[in-house]
Scaffold this motif. Structure first.
Motif, mmCIF file in Angstrom:
data_model
loop_
_atom_site.group_PDB
_atom_site.id
_atom_site.type_symbol
_atom_site.label_atom_id
_atom_site.label_comp_id
_atom_site.label_asym_id
_atom_site.label_seq_id
_atom_site.Cartn_x
_atom_site.Cartn_y
_atom_site.Cartn_z
ATOM 1 N N LEU B 13 0.829 -1.194 0.000
ATOM 2 C CA LEU B 13 0.000 0.000 0.000
ATOM 3 C C LEU B 13 0.863 1.243 0.000
ATOM 4 C CD1 LEU B 13 -3.151 0.648 0.701
ATOM 5 C CD2 LEU B 13 -2.096 1.431 2.790
ATOM 6 N N MET B 20 -2.015 0.032 -3.963
ATOM 7 C CA MET B 20 -3.053 0.673 -3.165
ATOM 8 C C MET B 20 -4.437 0.212 -3.601
ATOM 9 S SD MET B 20 -3.120 4.590 -2.263
ATOM 10 C CE MET B 20 -4.238 5.509 -3.225
ATOM 11 N N ALA B 24 -6.684 -2.072 -1.113
ATOM 12 C CA ALA B 24 -7.900 -1.435 -0.621
ATOM 13 C C ALA B 24 -9.071 -2.390 -0.784
ATOM 14 C CB ALA B 24 -8.162 -0.138 -1.378
ATOM 15 N N LEU B 27 -8.517 -5.462 1.790
ATOM 16 C CA LEU B 27 -8.615 -5.169 3.207
ATOM 17 C C LEU B 27 -10.042 -4.931 3.671
ATOM 18 C CD1 LEU B 27 -5.543 -2.833 3.586
ATOM 19 C CD2 LEU B 27 -5.879 -4.996 4.770
ATOM 20 N N THR B 28 -10.927 -4.730 2.731
ATOM 21 C CA THR B 28 -12.310 -4.444 3.089
ATOM 22 C C THR B 28 -13.062 -5.744 3.294
ATOM 23 O OG1 THR B 28 -12.090 -2.688 1.540
ATOM 24 C CG2 THR B 28 -14.269 -3.056 2.439
ATOM 25 N N PRO B 29 -13.531 -5.978 4.498
ATOM 26 C CA PRO B 29 -14.185 -7.253 4.718
ATOM 27 C C PRO B 29 -15.521 -7.354 3.986
ATOM 28 C CG PRO B 29 -14.252 -5.872 6.675
ATOM 29 C CD PRO B 29 -13.480 -5.126 5.667
ATOM 30 N N MET B 33 -15.994 -4.005 -3.729
ATOM 31 C CA MET B 33 -15.676 -2.612 -4.018
ATOM 32 C C MET B 33 -14.895 -2.492 -5.307
ATOM 33 S SD MET B 33 -14.622 -0.867 -0.509
ATOM 34 C CE MET B 33 -15.864 -0.271 0.598
ATOM 35 N N ALA B 34 -15.212 -1.450 -6.025
ATOM 36 C CA ALA B 34 -14.446 -1.160 -7.232
ATOM 37 C C ALA B 34 -13.179 -0.437 -6.809
ATOM 38 C CB ALA B 34 -15.266 -0.281 -8.146
ATOM 39 N N ALA B 35 -12.147 -0.526 -7.615
ATOM 40 C CA ALA B 35 -10.914 0.184 -7.298
ATOM 41 C C ALA B 35 -11.176 1.676 -7.335
ATOM 42 C CB ALA B 35 -9.837 -0.193 -8.304
ATOM 43 N N TRP B 36 -10.528 2.369 -6.421
ATOM 44 C CA TRP B 36 -10.722 3.819 -6.336
ATOM 45 C C TRP B 36 -10.111 4.492 -7.567
ATOM 46 C CZ3 TRP B 36 -7.488 8.187 -4.997
ATOM 47 C CH2 TRP B 36 -8.217 9.315 -4.583
ATOM 48 N N PRO B 37 -10.898 5.234 -8.332
ATOM 49 C CA PRO B 37 -10.374 5.812 -9.571
ATOM 50 C C PRO B 37 -9.472 7.017 -9.312
ATOM 51 C CG PRO B 37 -12.678 6.397 -9.292
ATOM 52 C CD PRO B 37 -12.301 5.572 -8.098
#
Lengths: 104, 156
Positions: B13, B20, B24, B27-29, B33-37
């Protein structure tokens, strides 16, 4: 960082209104410390997710321009009283938190 | 997932943007989630931010999007924004502030049962339009409203 999320969830004729407050500094990384003149490192929430019954109802991506201690409200249909929703966030430092709340 | 692996992920990270995005997600249980753009949020103008986030920058004006924002915001750090979209099949709502250094403020992907309603609070550096872009059925619709930001508290 436990218990950083406060949630109020209410259902009215099948439509649930969720309001949540997250405790978070939301530093943009472009603000300077007034005393030292150094940049305060960025620390802001990048992703917020809400699940209801195993399905994603909201998936938000945020930048540093969302206010400190962010407030978020949204609505979705198909909920009933007593259902559980799950809200979680992740910030740019990899920190995260999640909470569950019952819809009233 | 064992502990070593988790530490390794945290290391990645810090190392780079590609790591990252991946960590990301991991790590989210349990959340999908989509990758942060990153490109969208670091873009310096509205068009490139929209292209990076939604794939296109051509949005048509729509009266079906209601944007509630104050005419004058005394404190630019907390500007309440409420968006209501009555366009059927609203997939995502994006909030942009063109005169902020990085215009892309927030992007909300809505689930199938989620109504076209978002309320949140944003930061604004100076007086600017607030632009809301709604994606529905593969098309982009937008609306905007000017918010005056008074600095110093003496009223503009």
């Amino acid at each position: 960082m436990a218990k950083s999320i406060k949630v109020r969830a209410k259902v009215k004729s099948g439509v649930a209104t969720i309001k949540c407050l997250i405790n978070h500094p939301m530093e943009t990384g472009i603000r300077k410390d007034k005393k030292t003149g150094k940049l305060i490192p960025a620390k802001f929430i990048q992703e917020v997710a809400c699940e209801h019954g195993g399905k994603s109802v909201l998936n938000a991506q945020w930048g540093g321009a969302v206010s400190k201690n962010p407030f978020l409200s949204f609505k979705f249909s198909g909920a009933k009283s007593g259902d559980t929703i799950k809200i979680s966030w992740v910030d740019n430092k990899g920190e995260s938190d999640a909470t569950e709340a019952k819809i009233k | 997932m064992n502990n070593n692996r988790r530490i390794l992920l945290k290391g990645t990270l810090a190392a780079g943007a590609a790591g990252m995005a991946i960590s990301a997600g991991l790590l989210t249980p349990k959340a999908v989630m989509a990758a942060w753009p990153k490109a969208a949020f670091e873009a310096k103008d509205v068009d490139s931010a929209l292209k990076a986030a939604l794939g296109s920058a051509s949005a048509s004006d729509s009266s079906k999007i209601k944007l509630k924002a104050p005419d004058i915001a005394e404190n630019g750090a907390v500007v309440p924004i409420t968006v209501t979209s009555s366009i059927s099949g609203t997939e995502s709502i994006s909030i942009l502030v063109p005169k902020n250094g990085m215009p892309m403020t927030a992007n909300f992907n809505l689930g199938a049962n989620t109504e076209g309603y978002i309320s949140t609070r944003i930061k604004m550096g100076k007086t600017s339009d607030v632009v809301v872009v709604v994606k529905a059925g593969g098309k982009l619709f937008s609306t905007k409203k000017q918010v005056k930001v008074t600095i110093g508290g003496c009223g503009g």
